[in-house]
Design a protein around this motif. Structure first.
Motif, PDB file in Angstrom:
ATOM      1  N   GLU A 238     -41.923 -13.117 -54.546  1.00 18.27           N
ATOM      2  CA  GLU A 238     -42.514 -14.228 -53.795  1.00 18.27           C
ATOM      3  C   GLU A 238     -43.763 -14.759 -54.486  1.00 18.27           C
ATOM      4  OE1 GLU A 238     -41.236 -15.770 -51.196  1.00 18.27           O
ATOM      5  OE2 GLU A 238     -39.489 -14.447 -51.330  1.00 18.27           O
ATOM      6  N   LYS A 239     -44.515 -13.869 -55.092  1.00 18.97           N
ATOM      7  CA  LYS A 239     -45.746 -14.262 -55.766  1.00 18.97           C
ATOM      8  C   LYS A 239     -45.473 -14.800 -57.162  1.00 18.97           C
ATOM      9  CE  LYS A 239     -48.501 -11.096 -57.397  1.00 18.97           C
ATOM     10  NZ  LYS A 239     -49.494  -9.978 -57.489  1.00 18.97           N
ATOM     11  N   MET A 240     -44.447 -14.244 -57.835  1.00 15.93           N
ATOM     12  CA  MET A 240     -44.207 -14.565 -59.243  1.00 15.93           C
ATOM     13  C   MET A 240     -43.216 -15.696 -59.459  1.00 15.93           C
ATOM     14  SD  MET A 240     -44.317 -10.830 -61.025  1.00 15.93           S
ATOM     15  CE  MET A 240     -44.556 -11.646 -62.596  1.00 15.93           C
ATOM     16  N   MET A 241     -42.585 -16.153 -58.392  1.00 16.99           N
ATOM     17  CA  MET A 241     -41.567 -17.191 -58.554  1.00 16.99           C
ATOM     18  C   MET A 241     -42.141 -18.472 -59.160  1.00 16.99           C
ATOM     19  SD  MET A 241     -41.033 -18.150 -54.511  1.00 16.99           S
ATOM     20  CE  MET A 241     -39.872 -19.464 -54.848  1.00 16.99           C
ATOM     21  N   TYR A 242     -43.440 -18.723 -58.933  1.00 13.13           N
ATOM     22  CA  TYR A 242     -44.066 -19.913 -59.512  1.00 13.13           C
ATOM     23  C   TYR A 242     -44.333 -19.745 -60.999  1.00 13.13           C
ATOM     24  CZ  TYR A 242     -44.883 -20.769 -54.549  1.00 13.13           C
ATOM     25  OH  TYR A 242     -44.719 -20.952 -53.199  1.00 13.13           O
ATOM     26  N   ASP A 243     -44.250 -18.504 -61.476  1.00 18.74           N
ATOM     27  CA  ASP A 243     -44.528 -18.207 -62.879  1.00 18.74           C
ATOM     28  C   ASP A 243     -43.265 -18.246 -63.735  1.00 18.74           C
ATOM     29  OD1 ASP A 243     -46.802 -17.921 -64.326  1.00 18.74           O
ATOM     30  OD2 ASP A 243     -46.852 -15.741 -64.289  1.00 18.74           O
ATOM     31  N   ILE A 244     -42.131 -18.518 -63.087  1.00 21.27           N
ATOM     32  CA  ILE A 244     -40.846 -18.547 -63.801  1.00 21.27           C
ATOM     33  C   ILE A 244     -40.183 -19.900 -63.582  1.00 21.27           C
ATOM     34  CG2 ILE A 244     -38.570 -17.480 -64.027  1.00 21.27           C
ATOM     35  CD1 ILE A 244     -39.798 -14.923 -62.851  1.00 21.27           C
ATOM     36  N   GLY A 245     -39.898 -20.599 -64.665  1.00 18.63           N
ATOM     37  CA  GLY A 245     -39.245 -21.898 -64.573  1.00 18.63           C
ATOM     38  C   GLY A 245     -37.828 -21.846 -65.111  1.00 18.63           C
ATOM     39  N   PHE A 246     -36.929 -22.578 -64.464  1.00 14.14           N
ATOM     40  CA  PHE A 246     -35.534 -22.645 -64.935  1.00 14.14           C
ATOM     41  C   PHE A 246     -35.031 -24.070 -64.823  1.00 14.14           C
ATOM     42  CE2 PHE A 246     -30.951 -22.571 -63.843  1.00 14.14           C
ATOM     43  CZ  PHE A 246     -30.483 -22.181 -65.094  1.00 14.14           C
ATOM     44  N   VAL A 247     -34.541 -24.600 -65.934  1.00 15.11           N
ATOM     45  CA  VAL A 247     -33.996 -25.955 -65.965  1.00 15.11           C
ATOM     46  C   VAL A 247     -32.491 -25.866 -66.165  1.00 15.11           C
ATOM     47  CG1 VAL A 247     -34.037 -28.206 -67.101  1.00 15.11           C
ATOM     48  CG2 VAL A 247     -36.133 -26.836 -66.971  1.00 15.11           C
ATOM     49  N   PRO A 248     -31.683 -26.192 -65.141  1.00 13.25           N
ATOM     50  CA  PRO A 248     -30.221 -26.116 -65.278  1.00 13.25           C
ATOM     51  C   PRO A 248     -29.689 -27.236 -66.160  1.00 13.25           C
ATOM     52  CG  PRO A 248     -30.794 -27.083 -63.170  1.00 13.25           C
ATOM     53  CD  PRO A 248     -32.089 -26.658 -63.803  1.00 13.25           C
ATOM     54  N   GLN A 249     -28.424 -27.093 -66.548  1.00 10.59           N
ATOM     55  CA  GLN A 249     -27.807 -28.105 -67.407  1.00 10.59           C
ATOM     56  C   GLN A 249     -27.712 -29.448 -66.707  1.00 10.59           C
ATOM     57  OE1 GLN A 249     -23.954 -26.954 -68.861  1.00 10.59           O
ATOM     58  NE2 GLN A 249     -23.615 -28.865 -69.948  1.00 10.59           N
ATOM     59  N   GLN A 250     -27.354 -29.442 -65.433  1.00 11.78           N
ATOM     60  CA  GLN A 250     -27.237 -30.674 -64.675  1.00 11.78           C
ATOM     61  C   GLN A 250     -28.479 -30.858 -63.799  1.00 11.78           C
ATOM     62  OE1 GLN A 250     -24.763 -32.750 -65.164  1.00 11.78           O
ATOM     63  NE2 GLN A 250     -23.646 -31.373 -66.531  1.00 11.78           N
ATOM     64  N   ASP A 251     -29.119 -32.025 -63.910  1.00 11.56           N
ATOM     65  CA  ASP A 251     -30.302 -32.257 -63.096  1.00 11.56           C
ATOM     66  C   ASP A 251     -29.894 -32.678 -61.675  1.00 11.56           C
ATOM     67  OD1 ASP A 251     -30.302 -35.267 -62.716  1.00 11.56           O
ATOM     68  OD2 ASP A 251     -30.323 -35.203 -64.914  1.00 11.56           O
ATOM     69  N   LEU A 252     -30.812 -32.479 -60.743  1.00  8.71           N
ATOM     70  CA  LEU A 252     -30.560 -32.801 -59.336  1.00  8.71           C
ATOM     71  C   LEU A 252     -31.506 -33.891 -58.845  1.00  8.71           C
ATOM     72  CD1 LEU A 252     -30.134 -29.129 -58.020  1.00  8.71           C
ATOM     73  CD2 LEU A 252     -28.337 -30.748 -58.648  1.00  8.71           C
ATOM     74  N   MET A 253     -31.892 -34.778 -59.733  1.00 10.50           N
ATOM     75  CA  MET A 253     -32.851 -35.819 -59.384  1.00 10.50           C
ATOM     76  C   MET A 253     -32.172 -36.984 -58.681  1.00 10.50           C
ATOM     77  SD  MET A 253     -35.141 -35.844 -62.886  1.00 10.50           S
ATOM     78  CE  MET A 253     -33.739 -36.160 -63.939  1.00 10.50           C
ATOM     79  N   ARG A 254     -32.915 -37.635 -57.791  1.00 11.17           N
ATOM     80  CA  ARG A 254     -32.410 -38.816 -57.086  1.00 11.17           C
ATOM     81  C   ARG A 254     -32.677 -40.051 -57.940  1.00 11.17           C
ATOM     82  NH1 ARG A 254     -34.912 -35.988 -52.710  1.00 11.17           N
ATOM     83  NH2 ARG A 254     -36.789 -37.257 -53.006  1.00 11.17           N
ATOM     84  N   GLY A 255     -31.624 -40.799 -58.203  1.00 12.12           N
ATOM     85  CA  GLY A 255     -31.741 -41.951 -59.093  1.00 12.12           C
ATOM     86  C   GLY A 255     -32.616 -43.069 -58.568  1.00 12.12           C
ATOM     87  N   ASN A 256     -32.747 -43.184 -57.243  1.00  8.05           N
ATOM     88  CA  ASN A 256     -33.521 -44.300 -56.685  1.00  8.05           C
ATOM     89  C   ASN A 256     -34.980 -43.929 -56.408  1.00  8.05           C
ATOM     90  OD1 ASN A 256     -32.939 -42.573 -54.625  1.00  8.05           O
ATOM     91  ND2 ASN A 256     -32.264 -44.132 -53.172  1.00  8.05           N
ATOM     92  N   ASP A 257     -35.425 -42.754 -56.904  1.00  6.70           N
ATOM     93  CA  ASP A 257     -36.842 -42.386 -56.834  1.00  6.70           C
ATOM     94  C   ASP A 257     -37.528 -42.748 -58.146  1.00  6.70           C
ATOM     95  OD1 ASP A 257     -36.601 -41.409 -54.322  1.00  6.70           O
ATOM     96  OD2 ASP A 257     -36.651 -39.285 -54.878  1.00  6.70           O
ATOM     97  N   THR A 258     -38.813 -43.003 -58.082  1.00  4.21           N
ATOM     98  CA  THR A 258     -39.569 -43.257 -59.309  1.00  4.21           C
ATOM     99  C   THR A 258     -39.895 -41.923 -59.979  1.00  4.21           C
ATOM    100  OG1 THR A 258     -41.726 -43.155 -58.224  1.00  4.21           O
ATOM    101  CG2 THR A 258     -40.616 -45.317 -58.304  1.00  4.21           C
ATOM    102  N   VAL A 259     -40.295 -42.010 -61.240  1.00  3.27           N
ATOM    103  CA  VAL A 259     -40.685 -40.816 -61.985  1.00  3.27           C
ATOM    104  C   VAL A 259     -41.872 -40.140 -61.298  1.00  3.27           C
ATOM    105  CG1 VAL A 259     -41.652 -39.994 -64.174  1.00  3.27           C
ATOM    106  CG2 VAL A 259     -39.809 -41.701 -64.177  1.00  3.27           C
ATOM    107  N   MET A 260     -42.854 -40.947 -60.890  1.00  2.58           N
ATOM    108  CA  MET A 260     -44.036 -40.409 -60.223  1.00  2.58           C
ATOM    109  C   MET A 260     -43.680 -39.688 -58.929  1.00  2.58           C
ATOM    110  SD  MET A 260     -47.305 -39.924 -59.975  1.00  2.58           S
ATOM    111  CE  MET A 260     -48.270 -41.054 -61.013  1.00  2.58           C
ATOM    112  N   LEU A 261     -42.821 -40.305 -58.118  1.00  4.32           N
ATOM    113  CA  LEU A 261     -42.424 -39.692 -56.854  1.00  4.32           C
ATOM    114  C   LEU A 261     -41.644 -38.401 -57.098  1.00  4.32           C
ATOM    115  CD1 LEU A 261     -42.258 -39.754 -53.798  1.00  4.32           C
ATOM    116  CD2 LEU A 261     -40.249 -41.244 -53.980  1.00  4.32           C
ATOM    117  N   THR A 262     -40.799 -38.412 -58.126  1.00  2.00           N
ATOM    118  CA  THR A 262     -40.014 -37.220 -58.460  1.00  2.00           C
ATOM    119  C   THR A 262     -40.923 -36.048 -58.800  1.00  2.00           C
ATOM    120  OG1 THR A 262     -38.165 -38.567 -59.282  1.00  2.00           O
ATOM    121  CG2 THR A 262     -38.257 -36.276 -60.007  1.00  2.00           C
TER     122      THR A 262
END
Length: 437
Positions: A238-262
């Motif tokens: 719970e404490k260390m989860m912020y210290d580990i990053g994972f970027v999957p092959q497929q992104d889950l971003m919403r196309g109609n959001d701005t970069v800043m909002l994302t």
């Protein structure tokens, strides 16, 4: 009277089929008592017929149909619900017939018999199965491989000592139950990755790359000790989860959001709740600059180029300033120049004192940017094993190859177009580990 005769014939057919399956399983190298367990025996027959996938599906469909039959008992006869259940049962029964035919055709092939035997399995199933079981004339051309009895590559048995500044990985085993049997997915993987290193995670299909990443990040725990800067990832997740990053092959971003909002949303989700809004906003602006996205911060995600979108997906995970960073094919779909620029940025992240671990199918075009390579390979038991971990140049020498693609071919199974030398290299590397330990 006629109903009693029909019931007697049905019972006799089931008895003959059970006796036949008992003997067929014995011939195929499967435990005979599986023939006594409903649904389990359908899957085992699929294994015997070299039709494991069909056996899985057949078992699931049969089990579902049985559950519906039980449910139908409590429904009012002729009611709408009863009719719907009956219709589903009919559809499932048709599917059962299709998969049953596929399995029996596979059995006919394994026993090297003519396809016309399928008529016997369809119309006189119990008698035909009984005949195939008791007759010494019916012998399978191959047996089901019991990986528990297969001797895999040697194990090092040498856990690495935990370091206070870096990532320590000691995976003894990661296993899972797969249709009535326990299967080892990973085994005997012991690694220490210092900070500031960019590491390539190399391995063929099924070698356990994703399982390895999930085990190390704590997403799917293994029988393992994973420590980051001396802290236990599993115990303090719970404490260390912020210290580990994972970027999957497929992104889950919403196309109609701005970069800043994302990125703002990412900061809210990935940064600790105790961080103030102003600090989160400051971090968003830092990441925008670092990944070259400041000029498009007001653009919609769907309007970004492929390279910009990849950078944004990485920036979303980097927003929490993780110590270790896993990326699954970040260069997928990118041309050489754009992919190169992306990996240069990843190299820069590692140079900040981070640990960057990357899976990519085209490593040779950017291999000069990596410090080390982890090579995972399937041994004879189809378990993911460590065939190498260390500097890239030394990996070439160890495998006797001049490229990562050649190394991959050397450890891939022969039925996958490789040289089938995985056990050789896994055992050799394990011997090295024992000497060092």
């Amino acid at each position: 009277m006629e109903s009693n005769i029909a019931l007697l014939l049905q019972v006799l057919s089931v008895l003959l089929e059970t006796i036949g399956l008992w003997q067929i399983f014995r011939k195929c190298g499967i435990k005979s008592w599986y023939s006594l367990i409903p649904f389990v025996r359908e899957y085992q027959l699929g294994l015997c017929a070299d039709k494991e996938e069909e056996g899985r599906t057949y078992t699931v469909i049969s089990g579902t149909r049985f559950v519906l039959q039980m449910a139908n008992i409590g429904l009012v006869k002729g009611s709408r619900e009863a009719l719907i259940v009956l219709l589903i049962q009919i559809v499932l029964q048709l599917a059962i017939i299709v998969y049953e035919i596929r399995i029996y055709l596979g059995l006919i092939k394994v026993f090297r018999r003519r396809k016309r035997w399928i008529l016997g399995f369809i119309f006189l199933e119990g008698l035909t199965v009984f005949l195939w079981g008791i007759s010494k004339k019916f012998v399978p051309s191959k047996q089901v491989v019991n990986f528990k009895l297969v001797e895999g590559a040697k194990v090092s048995g040498s856990a690495v000592k935990a370091v206070s500044d870096g990532l320590t990985i000691n995976i003894r085993e990661r296993s899972a139950f797969d249709f009535f049997k326990k299967r080892a997915l990973l085994k005997d993987i012991h690694i220490v990755i210092p900070k500031g290193h960019m590491v390539l995670l190399l391995g063929g299909s099924g070698a356990g790359k994703t399982t390895f990443v999930n085990a190390v990040t704590g997403y799917e725990k293994a029988d393992a000790d994973i420590q980051l800067d001396g802290q236990d990832v599993y115990k303090e997740y719970e404490k260390m989860m912020y210290d580990i990053g994972f970027v999957p092959q497929q992104d889950l971003m919403r196309g109609n959001d701005t970069v800043m909002l994302t990125l703002t949303d990412a900061a809210s989700l990935r940064m600790p709740s105790g961080v103030s809004f102003s600090k989160k906003r400051e971090r968003v602006n830092e990441v925008l600059q670092e990944f070259g996205l400041a000029s498009v911060k007001n653009s919609l995600v769907e309007k970004l180029s492929g390279g910009q979108r990849k950078r944004l997906s990485i920036a979303m995970e980097f927003i929490s300033d993780p110590t270790i960073f896993f990326l699954d094919e970040p260069d997928s779909g990118l041309d050489g120049v754009v992919a190169r620029n992306l990996f240069v940025r990843l190299r820069a992240i590692a140079d900040q004192g981070k640990i960057v671990v990357v899976i990519t199918h085209t490593p040779d075009r950017v291999i000069d940017l990596f410090d080390d390579v982890i090579v995972l390979a399937k041994d004879a038991t189809r378990t993911g094993r460590l065939a190498w971990y260390g500097p890239v140049d030394e990996a070439y020498e160890f495998f006797g190859k001049t490229s990562m693609e050649q190394i991959l071919l050397s450890i891939n199974q022969q039925d996958e177009g490789g040289e089938g030398r995985a056990d050789e290299f896994v055992s050799e590397y394990a011997s090295r580990m024992r000497k060092v330990g």
